[in-house]
Design a protein around this motif. Structure first.
Motif, mmCIF file in Angstrom:
data_model
loop_
_atom_site.group_PDB
_atom_site.id
_atom_site.type_symbol
_atom_site.label_atom_id
_atom_site.label_comp_id
_atom_site.label_asym_id
_atom_site.label_seq_id
_atom_site.Cartn_x
_atom_site.Cartn_y
_atom_site.Cartn_z
ATOM 1 N N PHE A 55 -4.936 -1.832 4.939
ATOM 2 C CA PHE A 55 -4.662 -0.510 4.395
ATOM 3 C C PHE A 55 -5.806 0.430 4.756
ATOM 4 O O PHE A 55 -6.966 0.123 4.510
ATOM 5 N N SER A 56 -5.448 1.561 5.295
ATOM 6 C CA SER A 56 -6.468 2.567 5.586
ATOM 7 C C SER A 56 -5.910 3.934 5.223
ATOM 8 O O SER A 56 -4.708 4.106 5.051
ATOM 9 N N GLY A 57 -6.822 4.907 5.131
ATOM 10 C CA GLY A 57 -6.416 6.281 4.863
ATOM 11 C C GLY A 57 -5.573 6.410 3.615
ATOM 12 O O GLY A 57 -5.945 5.950 2.532
ATOM 13 N N ALA A 58 -4.408 7.028 3.783
ATOM 14 C CA ALA A 58 -3.548 7.328 2.637
ATOM 15 C C ALA A 58 -3.062 6.054 1.951
ATOM 16 O O ALA A 58 -2.814 6.056 0.738
ATOM 17 N N LEU A 59 -2.915 4.962 2.708
ATOM 18 C CA LEU A 59 -2.406 3.730 2.084
ATOM 19 C C LEU A 59 -3.412 3.150 1.086
ATOM 20 O O LEU A 59 -3.025 2.487 0.125
ATOM 21 N N ARG A 60 -4.698 3.414 1.303
ATOM 22 C CA ARG A 60 -5.681 2.984 0.297
ATOM 23 C C ARG A 60 -5.467 3.745 -1.007
ATOM 24 O O ARG A 60 -5.622 3.199 -2.096
ATOM 25 N N GLN A 61 -5.131 5.007 -0.874
ATOM 26 C CA GLN A 61 -4.858 5.812 -2.064
ATOM 27 C C GLN A 61 -3.614 5.298 -2.784
ATOM 28 O O GLN A 61 -3.526 5.349 -4.013
ATOM 29 N N VAL A 62 -2.648 4.804 -2.017
ATOM 30 C CA VAL A 62 -1.458 4.208 -2.633
ATOM 31 C C VAL A 62 -1.865 2.999 -3.469
ATOM 32 O O VAL A 62 -1.425 2.837 -4.616
ATOM 33 N N GLY A 63 -2.727 2.155 -2.900
ATOM 34 C CA GLY A 63 -3.189 0.979 -3.635
ATOM 35 C C GLY A 63 -3.870 1.355 -4.943
ATOM 36 O O GLY A 63 -3.645 0.730 -5.983
ATOM 37 N N HIS A 64 -4.698 2.402 -4.891
ATOM 38 C CA HIS A 64 -5.370 2.862 -6.117
ATOM 39 C C HIS A 64 -4.353 3.374 -7.129
ATOM 40 O O HIS A 64 -4.426 3.050 -8.320
ATOM 41 N N HIS A 65 -3.400 4.147 -6.635
ATOM 42 C CA HIS A 65 -2.370 4.694 -7.542
ATOM 43 C C HIS A 65 -1.589 3.555 -8.204
ATOM 44 O O HIS A 65 -1.300 3.600 -9.407
ATOM 45 N N LEU A 66 -1.250 2.540 -7.425
ATOM 46 C CA LEU A 66 -0.467 1.421 -7.969
ATOM 47 C C LEU A 66 -1.253 0.673 -9.053
ATOM 48 O O LEU A 66 -0.659 0.094 -9.965
ATOM 49 N N ASN A 67 -2.579 0.685 -8.941
ATOM 50 C CA ASN A 67 -3.390 0.046 -9.984
ATOM 51 C C ASN A 67 -3.442 0.867 -11.264
ATOM 52 O O ASN A 67 -3.721 0.333 -12.338
ATOM 53 N N GLN A 68 -3.186 2.172 -11.136
ATOM 54 C CA GLN A 68 -3.291 3.049 -12.305
ATOM 55 C C GLN A 68 -1.931 3.371 -12.925
ATOM 56 O O GLN A 68 -1.868 3.755 -14.092
#
Lengths: 217, 90
Positions: free
Chosen positions: B43-56
């Motif tokens: 995961f890079s770029g925007a997909l890292r942000q997706v991972g963070h969002h999914l944790n929250q």
């Protein structure tokens, strides 16, 4: 024999006309029904009042709504994923939202607001060996509780209580507040930011918090 | 809220970032996130942000887990002999 389509073929056929388009739509509808049915299999507790036949009908209804959403959003498909993965998410989103709201259908926002359990926290009684940790946890909770009372807006407090403390699904809260998921998430995000800043102003960083609670796990 | 849930939640509070993507942005990217994950990609770029969002975000996480599990189930069904699933293969 499996009917395989590349992303390009899916797009070509769904954008064409006549029998080619109709066949692609029927295949897509079948996939979306499977996705909706899969969602309902995983959320049967939310649909306890429904017979298997009624659940199948719900899956077909949700798949139809998803099909419309897929076709409406077709121009926004960038090809960054498989077309089917992209399409499935519409069926899962619609089905899961429906199931969650069905479970909470008999409960209103007014009823939840009337509950006495405002920000209740149940810390287990600790032995004296855990006294230091118990005191630390209590200190952290007091900082959080005071920040919830004094730093958050009324709306932020409300969604925090409903989603985090009462564990009401966000889509139910969205419906109760006549809002949307982005707006409710923004309220929660702003609340978390304020609480985090308050903790940091008391000298607690993420490492201290993890250490403080790791010992109790 | 019991202590176990408070422990999980307070860690999420402390992991809060100043800027987080919205649920709509997460929905837009979650299919790419799932396909990348299942392909073993990073995961890079925007997909890292997706991972963070999914944790929250529990709502988006529930949908992500269903999507991931359904894609896996469909691929397994497709790999089984004698099926006629009209799947996709980019």
């Amino acid at each position: 024999m499996a009917i395989l389509r590349t992303n390009q073929v899916w797009l070509q056929e769904l954008r064409s006309s006549g029998e080619v388009r109709n066949a692609a739509i029927e295949d897509l509808r079948g996939l979306l029904i499977r996705a909706a049915s899969f969602t309902f299999q995983r959320t049967l507790g939310d649909l306890a009042n429904y017979s298997p036949e009624e659940i199948h009908q719900l899956a077909e209804d949700c798949a139809q709504d998803a099909l419309i959403a897929v076709l409406e959003n077709l121009p926004s498909f960038r090809g960054d994923s498989k077309f089917t993965t992209w399409a499935y998410k519409f069926a899962i989103n619609i089905s899961l939202t429906m199931a969650r709201r069905e479970r909470w259908r008999e409960i209103s926002l007014d009823q939840m607001e009337d509950r006495a359990s405002e920000f209740g926290l149940l810390f287990a009684d600790k032995s004296t060996a855990d006294l230091d940790r118990t005191i630390l946890h209590g200190e952290i909770w007091e900082i959080i509780a005071e920040a919830i009372r004094s730093e958050l807006t009324e709306k932020q407090r409300l969604v925090l209580k409903l989603v985090i403390f009462d564990e009401v699904p966000m889509d139910v809260v969205v419906q109760w507040m006549n809002s949307n998921r982005n707006a409710v998430y923004k309220l929660l995000h702003d609340a978390r930011r304020k609480l985090k800043h308050k903790m940091e102003s008391h000298g607690f960083g993420i490492d201290e918090i993890i250490d403080a609670f790791r010992a109790s796990e | 809220m019991d202590e176990s849930k408070f422990t999980q939640w307070i860690q999420k509070v402390m992991a809060t970032e100043e800027e987080e993507i919205s649920c709509s942005e997460c929905f837009d990217l979650v299919s790419e996130y799932v396909d990348t994950e299942l392909a073993g990609g990073e995961f890079s770029g925007a997909l890292r942000q997706v991972g963070h969002h999914l944790n929250q975000c529990r709502a988006c996480r529930d949908e992500y887990e269903l999507l991931r599990d359904f894609v896996i189930a469909e691929e397994n069904a497709h790999d089984s002999p004698g099926n006629d699933s009209p799947g996709s293969n980019p």
